[in-house]
Write a protein that holds these residues in place. Structure first.
Motif, PDB file in Angstrom:
ATOM      1  N   PHE A 196      49.601  41.334 -65.574  1.00 32.58           N
ATOM      2  CA  PHE A 196      50.746  42.339 -65.824  1.00 32.58           C
ATOM      3  C   PHE A 196      51.422  41.911 -67.235  1.00 32.58           C
ATOM      4  N   ASP A 197      51.902  43.121 -67.186  1.00 30.59           N
ATOM      5  CA  ASP A 197      52.567  42.672 -68.621  1.00 30.59           C
ATOM      6  C   ASP A 197      54.357  41.805 -68.301  1.00 30.59           C
ATOM      7  N   GLU A 203      64.681  45.905 -74.984  1.00 31.17           N
ATOM      8  CA  GLU A 203      64.161  45.553 -75.783  1.00 31.17           C
ATOM      9  C   GLU A 203      62.917  46.712 -76.012  1.00 31.17           C
ATOM     10  N   LEU A 204      62.654  47.655 -75.299  1.00 35.89           N
ATOM     11  CA  LEU A 204      61.813  48.605 -75.445  1.00 35.89           C
ATOM     12  C   LEU A 204      62.980  49.672 -74.731  1.00 35.89           C
ATOM     13  N   ILE A 224      59.876  43.088 -77.065  1.00 35.06           N
ATOM     14  CA  ILE A 224      59.059  43.988 -75.903  1.00 35.06           C
ATOM     15  C   ILE A 224      57.857  43.227 -75.643  1.00 35.06           C
ATOM     16  N   TYR A 225      57.205  42.468 -75.579  1.00 35.46           N
ATOM     17  CA  TYR A 225      56.348  41.921 -74.962  1.00 35.46           C
ATOM     18  C   TYR A 225      57.129  39.998 -74.731  1.00 35.46           C
ATOM     19  N   THR A 261      61.385  33.303 -72.716  1.00 34.56           N
ATOM     20  CA  THR A 261      60.762  32.794 -74.241  1.00 34.56           C
ATOM     21  C   THR A 261      59.747  33.513 -74.694  1.00 34.56           C
ATOM     22  N   ALA A 262      58.845  34.038 -75.358  1.00 29.78           N
ATOM     23  CA  ALA A 262      58.176  34.767 -76.282  1.00 29.78           C
ATOM     24  C   ALA A 262      57.018  33.777 -76.501  1.00 29.78           C
TER      25      ALA A 262
END
Length: 260
Positions: free
Chosen positions: A41-42, A48-49, A61-62, A68-69
């Motif tokens: 899943f994402d 943010e989206l 977004i991701y 923490t990206a």
């Protein structure tokens, strides 16, 4: 035009024995394709989206489940622009694992379809939360079901604008002679829209100004020195410049590696 779709599904939360709690899992697709399939899943920053519907500039977004990206190998944000009735995405490829000089994918969405897709996805998630009495885990870490229930796709009074702002620098002291040997000046940089600034010392090499001073000259030493007479600066080959001398610096990088 590209087509955005946001969907949710719920699965039992077996983490730490929370059998009565659901986990909301997310999927975000563009033209029915995911931008990354490293996980089942994402993990999305839903706020943010939502902000990207009307906003400008980089949007995270991701992300990773921890929030923490970089932990998920995502080192660069999606850059969003608004042109007429369209939302534009500039997406690093690959999305996960930043590579200097990587290519970018470009997507163009009709804003109405883009907004409706996010609205429908959030409505689906909100229904799941309410049907389960609010006992849902959403993610990333720190983002709660209650916060998701508060999200709205209505156009805000003030849109998010994160486009790179000009970086403006000017000489705020100098040039001066330091210990009768070195010519130095203090430069102050101000970043528009941020209300922040910082200063540094530059030294004259005989050809140009540089921040790589050898030896390093303390800023307070420069401030304590007297301004050098114009005729002596001319003898040293320092070009005449209006005071304060202004110049532009390149915009800040849109990635977390610091690479411009």
């Amino acid at each position: 035009m590209n087509i955005l779709k946001l969907t949710f599904c719920s699965i039992p939360d077996h983490d730490m024995g929370k059998a009565n709690t659901l986990v909301l899992s997310m999927l975000l697709t563009v033209d029915s394709q995911r931008l990354s399939d490293k996980e089942e899943f994402d993990m999305l920053h839903l706020d943010e989206l939502v902000g990207s519907i009307y906003g400008y500039g980089p949007f995270e977004i991701y992300t990773c489940g921890c929030g923490t990206a970089q932990c998920a190998g995502i080192w660069e944000d999606i850059t969003v622009d608004q042109v007429g009735d369209n939302v534009l995405w500039n997406v690093p490829n690959p999305l996960i694992t930043f590579i200097e000089g990587s290519t970018y994918d470009h997507f163009v969405f009709d804003r109405q379809q883009y907004r409706q897709a996010i609205h429908d996805g959030l409505d689906e998630a909100k229904s799941m939360i309410l049907q389960h009495g609010g006992s849902c885990r959403v993610g990333p870490y720190g983002f709660t079901a209650g916060q998701l229930l508060q999200l709205t796709t209505i156009e805000p009074d003030a849109v998010i604008d994160r486009r790179p702002q000009p970086r403006h620098a000017h000489v705020c002291h100098g040039p001066v002679f330091v210990e009768n040997r070195y010519i130095a000046r203090v430069v102050k940089e101000e970043i528009a829209g941020r209300g922040s600034s910082h200063m540094w010392v530059e030294a004259w090499t005989g050809i140009h100004w540089t921040r790589e001073t050898i030896p390093s000259i303390p800023m307070d030493t420069v401030y304590a020195s007297k301004l050098a007479p114009v005729e002596l600066l001319a003898e040293a080959g320092v070009p005449e410049e209006p005071f304060p001398f202004d110049y532009e610096l390149p915009p800040l990088a849109n990635n977390r590696s610091g690479i411009l």
